[in-house]
Design a protein around this motif. Structure first.
Motif, mmCIF file in Angstrom:
data_model
loop_
_atom_site.group_PDB
_atom_site.id
_atom_site.type_symbol
_atom_site.label_atom_id
_atom_site.label_comp_id
_atom_site.label_asym_id
_atom_site.label_seq_id
_atom_site.Cartn_x
_atom_site.Cartn_y
_atom_site.Cartn_z
ATOM 1 N N ILE A 143 -9.981 6.182 -9.816
ATOM 2 C CA ILE A 143 -8.711 6.354 -9.112
ATOM 3 C C ILE A 143 -8.048 5.004 -8.875
ATOM 4 N N ALA A 182 -10.106 6.483 1.339
ATOM 5 C CA ALA A 182 -8.790 5.910 1.079
ATOM 6 C C ALA A 182 -8.828 4.391 1.142
ATOM 7 N N GLU A 201 -1.475 10.744 -7.144
ATOM 8 C CA GLU A 201 -2.868 11.208 -7.269
ATOM 9 C C GLU A 201 -3.772 10.496 -6.281
ATOM 10 N N ASN A 202 -3.431 9.222 -6.067
ATOM 11 C CA ASN A 202 -4.213 8.386 -5.175
ATOM 12 C C ASN A 202 -4.263 8.950 -3.760
ATOM 13 N N MET A 247 -7.890 -1.141 -5.431
ATOM 14 C CA MET A 247 -6.659 -1.162 -6.197
ATOM 15 C C MET A 247 -5.987 -2.535 -6.104
ATOM 16 N N PHE A 248 -5.924 -3.068 -4.888
ATOM 17 C CA PHE A 248 -5.302 -4.382 -4.729
ATOM 18 C C PHE A 248 -6.088 -5.469 -5.425
ATOM 19 N N CYS A 301 3.935 1.488 -1.198
ATOM 20 C CA CYS A 301 4.507 1.632 -2.534
ATOM 21 C C CYS A 301 3.474 2.209 -3.487
ATOM 22 N N GLY A 302 2.257 1.697 -3.356
ATOM 23 C CA GLY A 302 1.187 2.116 -4.242
ATOM 24 C C GLY A 302 1.021 3.620 -4.201
ATOM 25 N N LYS A 303 1.080 4.143 -3.016
ATOM 26 C CA LYS A 303 0.901 5.586 -2.883
ATOM 27 C C LYS A 303 2.032 6.331 -3.546
ATOM 28 N N ALA A 316 3.846 5.279 -5.983
ATOM 29 C CA ALA A 316 3.764 5.123 -7.424
ATOM 30 C C ALA A 316 2.682 6.021 -8.022
ATOM 31 N N GLU A 317 1.698 6.318 -7.245
ATOM 32 C CA GLU A 317 0.573 7.070 -7.794
ATOM 33 C C GLU A 317 0.160 8.174 -6.832
ATOM 34 N N LEU A 358 -7.843 1.880 -1.845
ATOM 35 C CA LEU A 358 -6.739 0.935 -1.666
ATOM 36 C C LEU A 358 -7.197 -0.502 -1.882
ATOM 37 N N LEU A 413 4.738 -0.913 -13.365
ATOM 38 C CA LEU A 413 6.061 -0.819 -12.753
ATOM 39 C C LEU A 413 6.496 -2.178 -12.206
ATOM 40 N N PHE A 417 0.797 1.056 -11.080
ATOM 41 C CA PHE A 417 1.566 0.269 -10.133
ATOM 42 C C PHE A 417 1.951 -1.082 -10.735
ATOM 43 N N THR A 437 -5.917 12.470 -3.481
ATOM 44 C CA THR A 437 -7.375 12.536 -3.530
ATOM 45 C C THR A 437 -8.011 11.997 -2.261
ATOM 46 N N SER A 438 -7.361 10.982 -1.705
ATOM 47 C CA SER A 438 -8.014 10.346 -0.571
ATOM 48 C C SER A 438 -7.738 11.068 0.736
ATOM 49 N N ALA A 491 0.851 -1.189 0.000
ATOM 50 C CA ALA A 491 0.000 0.000 0.000
ATOM 51 C C ALA A 491 0.883 1.235 0.000
#
Lengths: 369, 482
Positions: free
Chosen positions: B288, B350, A34-35, B357-358, A27-29, A31-32, B354, B299, B296, A38-39, A25
């Motif tokens: 989003i 959030a 915008e994520n 996304m996963f 890393c995800g942030k 990498a992005e 998240l 990459l 992600f 926004t949150s 999670a």
């Protein structure tokens, strides 16, 4: 022993997964961006009221295992009567509501859980997740609706019934000389083979109450014989008690077991179905309880008091077709009078105690089908 | 055991179906391709529990097709019904991956083979098919994982046929036994690991490179007329099936009482208008989270495929893992994990994003990885030799070449997020509720007409958003296929 070990392994596995989830999670942030951008604001927004919630917040968070329109109505009326805003979350059943409360136990988000059979509340109370409260308005109610441990409050009542699709029944079964079912035993008629459905006691509250009903009605041994025979006719066991109503309404099956009030509700939409409340039927007590450590506990107490008042009880009977716990409230339209319903001697404490064993035995029974 | 058998047979049919569709769309000169593409998106966009109602209405024991049309009395509750429904539900995922690969597979090698005198069958078997391997493997993997973790279909149509996710759900909701449920869902990881290993073995270390930077663009070598039109007929048949299911749903949205009185009404739409926030939430979270998952996973795929880091294999597996956990447990895991400091996210947007996304990661990752396996390293080497840095090479060489798989992953993720229920069911809060939650409420309220209307609106909005992005990309000069 084996079970112990595999449970441990399971928990270990899950923890590893969660840890990696958290890491990823992060890393995800990165990498992005915008994520997170926004949150973040919305996170702050939702958390803010929590921090400021002192005793009188003018707010109440309700986890409702009720129909959408019922909880909307409660929300409106409660605001009008007390000025307190209800923020509700409608959940599809008491099982789901309980699971949420268990998952959130380290920082409870809800103040009230409402709706669904009280068996579910007992389980939460035993885990110490509910706040004890007895409302002054509960005085004079039947003892059935009061928790001896003080965790929950009964505020409505429902009885089990049979739904039949009249179109199909008259076309297919009536010519064969089958009468409309009047008792649970009538369902054993082999003509119903593959045409009858009911719900699974493992997932549906109503499904379990039905099974317990038979065990109380006929005694342990004969009760199981009954269930075994009925199993011959059952097409399959649905996950929820209401599922059978849909499938009977559209003519997929001829008869099903479900809650009488829910059957009436669907019948009012114009489907060719009919409710029958057989003798020796069982009932549920619908519960409400205060979640321990919730943000607005004072308002939660006001809610329980309010729920038991006469106007609110009348309102709920009208909208949900369920029976009131108050003796001075008339039965819902389209339902038979409670005095005319012959109830089985239903021992709630015993039903709760034997649940695990019964469900296990039942699962084995249908597994060998 | 049930789970395993189900997964094996459904995966096979999914992959075959996906391959035929991908082949028809990417390689054949047949009409109605637009329709076929549409068909491969529809099943992704719809919450399973509402579609299951259509199946029952059409193919149930009183079904419009089975009973009324053919006078049959077949029983769809059980494994056969589940098999059909899962095949239709999950073949689009496999399709997205396979198509992404087929489209970029160069036809040069095939021409070379024909010039050397090979027969059509030989070319297909020895040249074309082996080149599709990463795509087929990736597609099969993703649909196998989804089938294994599928919860919505078995619970509605499975009858007494239980699979691991429904067993675990019973443990959780019926007995509040979270540890037992967790244990059952970890059992899911064992077959998942198995599938994963078989998959990676099959793809192996061989080279699948056809994108070398030296292509000439030739039209696909024409195939035999008979084969071509049989494939076409097959696609038409499947399309008709899918269209019938959605036709019933669409019709039901405007019917007085679902499944009984079919007279026309607009009253069902009222339910939709009251729920503006839920719809915007659906779109917002889906956009989003799918974008995040796509970036992600690109990459991640790049690191796994190109940079030989020690933990590659582990990363590879980890990226696929969320696909093997039923959404409902993924959501519950998030609810439990993020309910304590310092990760207090319960009830926020959030956590929704998240979790989604996963959940989308495996889809996007499979598609990116399959794409990457096709691209030769020579282009990158050239770029590096000419003095471009790693990042620049990635950005200006790989990224444009990967836009196909990237976008197909993104599109699929977006669509499935809009209609996702299982993942969010334990993590939504009053302010972050989404459209599918409202649909579920309506279904449980017995308002099936309202639920269909809501679904139809949600599907339309999702497609509108897709069309808008497509238009946007076209104006940017980068057209892509839906």
């Amino acid at each position: 022993m084996f079970r112990e070990i595999s449970k441990k392994t399971a928990i270990l596995f899950v923890s590893i997964m969660l840890v990696s989830a958290v890491l990823l999670a992060g890393c995800g942030k990165k990498a992005e961006p915008e994520n997170s951008a926004t949150s973040a604001p919305s996170a702050a927004e939702t958390n803010a009221p929590d921090d400021s919630s002192a005793k009188d917040s003018g707010k109440l968070v309700v986890y409702a295992a009720l129909n959408e329109d019922d909880i909307v109505q409660i929300q409106k009326q409660f605001k009008a009567d007390t000025g307190i805003d209800i923020e509700y979350l409608r959940l599809s059943g008491p099982g789901e509501a309980s699971t949420r409360i268990v998952a959130e136990k380290n920082s409870p988000k809800a103040d009230i859980m409402v709706g669904g059979s009280v068996e579910f509340y007992d389980a939460l109370g035993q885990q110490g997740l509910l706040e004890k409260y007895s409302s002054p308005n509960a005085q004079g109610l039947d003892a059935t609706f009061i928790d001896p441990n003080g965790y929950w409050q009964g505020w409505y009542m429902g009885v089990l019934g049979i739904v039949i699709n009249t179109d199909r029944f008259n076309k297919e079964l009536a010519p064969k000389g089958v009468q409309e079912p009047k008792t649970w035993d009538d369902l054993l008629d082999p003509h119903y083979k593959g045409l009858f459905i009911t719900s699974n006691p493992a997932t549906a509250g109503g499904g379990y109450i039905f099974v317990a009903d038979q065990l109380f009605r006929l005694g342990e041994q004969k009760g199981w014989e009954y269930l075994q025979k009925l199993n011959e006719n059952v097409h399959h066991y649905t996950p929820g008690a209401v599922d059978g109503i849909k499938l009977t309404a559209t003519g997929e099956f001829v008869a099903a077991m479900s809650w009488a009030h829910d059957i009436v509700k669907t019948a009012k939409q114009g489907y060719p179905i009919k409710v029958i409340v057989p003798d020796d039927t069982a009932f549920e007590v619908g519960g409400a309880a205060i979640v321990k450590g919730g943000p607005n506990t004072e308002n939660a107490k006001k809610f329980i008091d309010w729920l038991l008042t006469k106007p609110v009880q009348e309102m709920n009977s009208k909208s949900s077709n369920r029976y009131s716990v108050r003796k001075d409230v008339a039965p819902p339209e389209g339902m038979i009078k409670l005095e005319d319903v012959k109830l089985v001697q239903y021992d709630r404490a015993k039903a709760a105690e034997m649940k695990a064993d019964v469900v296990k035995k039942f699962t084995e029974m249908i597994g060998s089908k | 055991m049930n789970s395993l058998q189900m997964t094996v047979i459904s995966t096979i049919t999914c992959t075959v179906l996906a391959f035929v569709f991908a082949y028809a769309i990417a390689r054949l000169d047949v009409p109605l391709k637009g329709l076929f593409k549409f068909i491969t998106l529809l099943p992704i966009v719809s919450p399973p529990f509402i579609v299951a109602l259509s199946y029952i209405l059409l193919f149930g024991r009183q079904g419009l097709v089975t009973k009324q049309l053919f006078g049959l009395n077949i029983d769809i509750y059980g494994w056969q019904g589940l098999w059909v429904v899962q095949t239709i539900t999950f073949f689009p995922y496999a399709y997205a991956v396979i198509y992404g690969v087929l489209k970029t597979t160069s036809v040069n090698l095939e021409y070379a083979a024909y010039n050397l005198g090979a027969s059509r069958w030989q070319v297909f078997k020895d040249v074309f098919f082996p080149l599709c391997r990463p795509g087929i493997a990736g597609g099969a993997l993703i649909s196998a994982m989804s089938i294994l973790a599928d919860f919505g279909n078995p619970i509605v149509i499975g009858g007494n046929f239980n699979v691991l996710p429904t067993e675990a759900y019973m443990q959780m909701v019926g007995f509040f036994d979270l540890p037992a449920a967790a244990m059952l869902s970890t059992y899911l990881l064992v077959p998942a690991l198995g599938i994963f290993i078989i998959n990676r073995r099959w793809v192996g270390k061989r080279s699948y490179i056809t994108v070398t930077g030296k292509e000439t663009s030739l039209p696909p070598y024409p195939i035999h007329r008979f084969v071509k039109w049989s494939i076409f007929a097959f696609c038409i048949f499947v399309s008709a099936f899918v269209l019938a299911v959605y036709g019933v749903l669409f019709y039901g949205a405007f019917a007085k009482t679902w499944g009984y009185d079919w007279s026309f009404t607009l009253k069902n739409l009222h339910y939709v208008f009251a729920k503006g926030t839920e719809i915007t939430n659906s779109i917002k979270f889906a956009l989003i989270s799918s974008l995040a998952a796509a970036v992600f996973s690109l990459l991640l795929a790049y690191i796994v495929q190109r940079k030989q880091v020690g933990i590659n294999r582990f990363l590879d597996f980890l990226a696929i893992l969320p696909g093997a956990v039923p959404g409902i447990f993924l959501g519950l895991g998030f609810a439990m994990a993020f309910n304590e400091k310092p990760f207090m996210l319960t009830g926020t947007s959030a956590i929704m994003i998240l979790a989604l996304m996963f959940w989308n990661l495996p889809t996007c990752y499979s598609s990116s990885l399959a794409g990457l396996q096709q691209i030769g390293t020579s282009l990158e080497e050239a770029s590096v030799n000419l003095g471009a840095g790693n990042f620049k090479t990635f950005k200006s060489i790989l990224l444009p070449l990967l836009s196909g798989p990237f976008i197909s992953g993104l599109v699929v993720s977006f669509l499935r997020s809009v209609t996702c229920l299982s993942v969010v069911i334990f993590i939504y809060s009053a302010s972050t509720s989404v459209g599918t939650i409202s649909i579920l409420s309506l279904v449980q309220n017995g308002e099936w007409g309202g639920a269909s209307a809501f679904t139809v609106v949600l599907i339309s909005i999702a497609f509108a958003v897709l069309a808008a992005t497509k238009l946007f990309f076209r104006n940017q000069g980068k057209s892509y296929d839906l």
